[in-house]
Design a protein around this motif. Structure first.
Motif, mmCIF file in Angstrom:
data_model
loop_
_atom_site.group_PDB
_atom_site.id
_atom_site.type_symbol
_atom_site.label_atom_id
_atom_site.label_comp_id
_atom_site.label_asym_id
_atom_site.label_seq_id
_atom_site.Cartn_x
_atom_site.Cartn_y
_atom_site.Cartn_z
ATOM 1 N N ARG A 241 0.854 -1.402 -0.058
ATOM 2 C CA ARG A 241 0.032 0.012 0.036
ATOM 3 C C ARG A 241 0.720 1.171 0.081
ATOM 4 N N ARG A 242 2.089 1.177 0.717
ATOM 5 C CA ARG A 242 3.049 2.439 0.846
ATOM 6 C C ARG A 242 3.426 2.657 -0.555
ATOM 7 N N SER A 243 3.882 1.591 -1.141
ATOM 8 C CA SER A 243 4.628 1.859 -2.445
ATOM 9 C C SER A 243 3.594 2.172 -3.674
ATOM 10 N N GLU A 244 2.364 1.349 -3.571
ATOM 11 C CA GLU A 244 1.503 1.453 -4.870
ATOM 12 C C GLU A 244 0.202 2.486 -4.492
ATOM 13 N N GLY A 245 -0.034 2.601 -3.344
ATOM 14 C CA GLY A 245 -1.273 3.140 -3.090
ATOM 15 C C GLY A 245 -2.295 2.451 -2.727
ATOM 16 N N GLU A 246 -3.240 2.705 -2.329
ATOM 17 C CA GLU A 246 -4.708 1.669 -2.000
ATOM 18 C C GLU A 246 -5.610 1.939 -3.310
ATOM 19 N N THR A 247 -5.235 0.802 -4.171
ATOM 20 C CA THR A 247 -5.675 0.465 -5.337
ATOM 21 C C THR A 247 -6.779 -0.484 -4.982
ATOM 22 N N LYS A 248 -7.720 -0.581 -6.223
ATOM 23 C CA LYS A 248 -8.533 -1.775 -6.206
ATOM 24 C C LYS A 248 -7.947 -3.051 -6.243
ATOM 25 N N ARG A 249 -6.790 -3.037 -7.182
ATOM 26 C CA ARG A 249 -6.062 -4.336 -6.985
ATOM 27 C C ARG A 249 -5.342 -4.601 -5.685
ATOM 28 N N ILE A 250 -5.011 -3.805 -4.929
ATOM 29 C CA ILE A 250 -4.503 -4.006 -3.517
ATOM 30 C C ILE A 250 -5.406 -4.470 -2.763
ATOM 31 N N LEU A 251 -6.675 -3.818 -2.755
ATOM 32 C CA LEU A 251 -7.805 -4.514 -2.079
ATOM 33 C C LEU A 251 -8.353 -5.524 -2.175
ATOM 34 N N GLN A 252 -8.341 -5.897 -3.844
ATOM 35 C CA GLN A 252 -8.736 -7.235 -4.192
ATOM 36 C C GLN A 252 -8.012 -8.445 -3.716
ATOM 37 N N PHE A 253 -6.624 -8.051 -3.641
ATOM 38 C CA PHE A 253 -5.424 -8.948 -3.239
ATOM 39 C C PHE A 253 -5.479 -9.436 -1.754
ATOM 40 N N GLU A 254 -5.764 -8.228 -1.018
ATOM 41 C CA GLU A 254 -5.708 -8.326 0.532
ATOM 42 C C GLU A 254 -7.041 -9.521 0.532
ATOM 43 N N LYS A 255 -8.253 -9.081 0.147
ATOM 44 C CA LYS A 255 -9.473 -9.942 0.457
ATOM 45 C C LYS A 255 -9.113 -11.480 -0.191
ATOM 46 N N ASP A 256 -8.585 -11.450 -1.304
ATOM 47 C CA ASP A 256 -8.382 -12.836 -1.823
ATOM 48 C C ASP A 256 -7.158 -13.604 -0.999
ATOM 49 N N VAL A 257 -6.136 -13.010 -0.473
ATOM 50 C CA VAL A 257 -5.036 -13.821 0.242
ATOM 51 C C VAL A 257 -5.694 -14.257 1.634
ATOM 52 N N MET A 258 -6.393 -13.359 1.997
ATOM 53 C CA MET A 258 -7.185 -13.644 3.301
ATOM 54 C C MET A 258 -8.249 -15.140 3.257
ATOM 55 N N LEU A 259 -8.480 -15.309 2.073
ATOM 56 C CA LEU A 259 -9.242 -16.353 1.786
ATOM 57 C C LEU A 259 -8.375 -17.715 1.349
ATOM 58 N N GLU A 260 -7.302 -17.282 0.837
ATOM 59 C CA GLU A 260 -6.364 -18.340 0.294
ATOM 60 C C GLU A 260 -5.534 -18.902 1.255
ATOM 61 N N LEU A 261 -5.108 -17.922 2.202
ATOM 62 C CA LEU A 261 -4.211 -18.531 3.420
ATOM 63 C C LEU A 261 -5.014 -18.592 4.756
ATOM 64 N N ALA A 262 -6.240 -18.991 4.458
ATOM 65 C CA ALA A 262 -6.880 -19.216 5.863
ATOM 66 C C ALA A 262 -7.123 -21.019 6.020
ATOM 67 N N PRO A 263 -7.544 -21.193 7.260
ATOM 68 C CA PRO A 263 -7.593 -22.459 7.548
ATOM 69 C C PRO A 263 -8.775 -23.057 6.778
ATOM 70 N N ILE A 264 -8.597 -24.386 6.795
ATOM 71 C CA ILE A 264 -9.875 -25.065 6.093
ATOM 72 C C ILE A 264 -10.876 -25.394 7.138
ATOM 73 N N LYS A 265 -12.183 -24.714 6.958
ATOM 74 C CA LYS A 265 -13.213 -25.004 7.903
ATOM 75 C C LYS A 265 -14.390 -24.832 7.293
ATOM 76 N N ASN A 266 -15.322 -25.637 7.461
ATOM 77 C CA ASN A 266 -16.670 -25.700 7.060
ATOM 78 C C ASN A 266 -16.705 -25.545 5.370
ATOM 79 N N TYR A 267 -15.759 -26.203 4.782
ATOM 80 C CA TYR A 267 -15.820 -25.927 3.399
ATOM 81 C C TYR A 267 -16.759 -26.887 2.568
ATOM 82 N N ARG A 268 -16.774 -26.427 1.354
ATOM 83 C CA ARG A 268 -17.434 -27.142 0.280
ATOM 84 C C ARG A 268 -16.730 -27.494 -0.890
#
Length: 158
Positions: free
Chosen positions: A128-155
Motif C-alpha cells: 500500500r505504501r509503495s503502490e497506494g490503496e488501489t482496487k487491485r491491492i484491496l482485491q489482493f488483500e481480500k483474496d489472500v485472506m481466503l487463500e491463506l485461511a484454515p480449512i473450515k466448513n468448506y465445500r
C-alpha cells in the motif's frame, strides 16, 4: 503479488506460478497412482478439493487433489446451483474431511501461526505504501485472506 508475499513470509524466492493451474497436481497424481490422463486414464480431470489454488501448501498437496470423472463435472463447480450439486458437494466434502482430517489439522495449525497473519499484514501495508490503496491491492488483500485461511466448513470446489 503472491510470489512477493511468499518470499516475504517464508523467505522463499523459488515459488513459481503454474500457468495451467493444474500441470503440477496432474503430475503428482500420476506419480502417486501410476495413472496418466489421456494415456491410461480417460475422461477424468484433476480438481482441487478444497480450492485455495494460490496457496503454496495446498496447490501441490496430494490430499487436496482428486481425479474426478468429467461426467460429474456439472455437480462439482462452485458456480453450480440446484439440489443435486448441493447434495453431491456435501457428501464429497464429508468424505474428504473424514479421509484427510489429519492433513487438514496439520495444515490448519501451520497456517494459523502468527507468522502468517502478521506477515500478511506487514506485506500488504508495504505494498500500500509503495503502490497506494488501489482496487487491485484491496482485491489482493481480500483474496489472500481466503487463500491463506484454515480449512473450515468448506465445500468441494473443483
Amino acid at each position: 503479488m503472491y510470489t512477493g508475499l511468499y518470499k516475504y513470509i517464508y523467505n522463499n524466492e523459488y515459488v513459481k506460478k503454474d500457468p495451467t493451474n493444474n500441470a503440477v497436481p496432474q503430475k503428482i497424481i500420476s506419480q502417486l497412482t501410476g495413472y496418466k490422463r489421456n494415456t491410461n486414464l480417460f475422461n477424468y480431470q484433476v480438481s482441487h478439493i478444497f480450492g485455495k489454488t494460490k496457496n503454496i501448501f495446498l496447490f501441490e498437496a496430494p490430499w487436496n487433489s482428486a481425479l474426478v470423472p468429467k461426467i460429474i463435472d456439472p455437480f462439482t463447480g462452485h458456480e453450480t446451483k440446484g439440489v443435486w450439486p448441493e447434495e453431491y458437494q456435501a457428501r464429497f466434502s464429508e468424505y474428504a474431511t473424514e479421509k484427510y482430517s489429519d492433513f487438514i489439522d496439520e495444515y490448519n495449525e501451520l497456517i494459523s501461526k502468527s507468522q502468517v497473519s502478521q506477515g500478511i499484514e506487514v506485506y500488504i501495508a508495504n505494498v500500500r505504501r509503495s503502490e497506494g490503496e488501489t482496487k487491485r491491492i484491496l482485491q489482493f488483500e481480500k483474496d489472500v485472506m481466503l487463500e491463506l485461511a484454515p480449512i473450515k466448513n468448506y465445500r468441494y470446489t473443483s
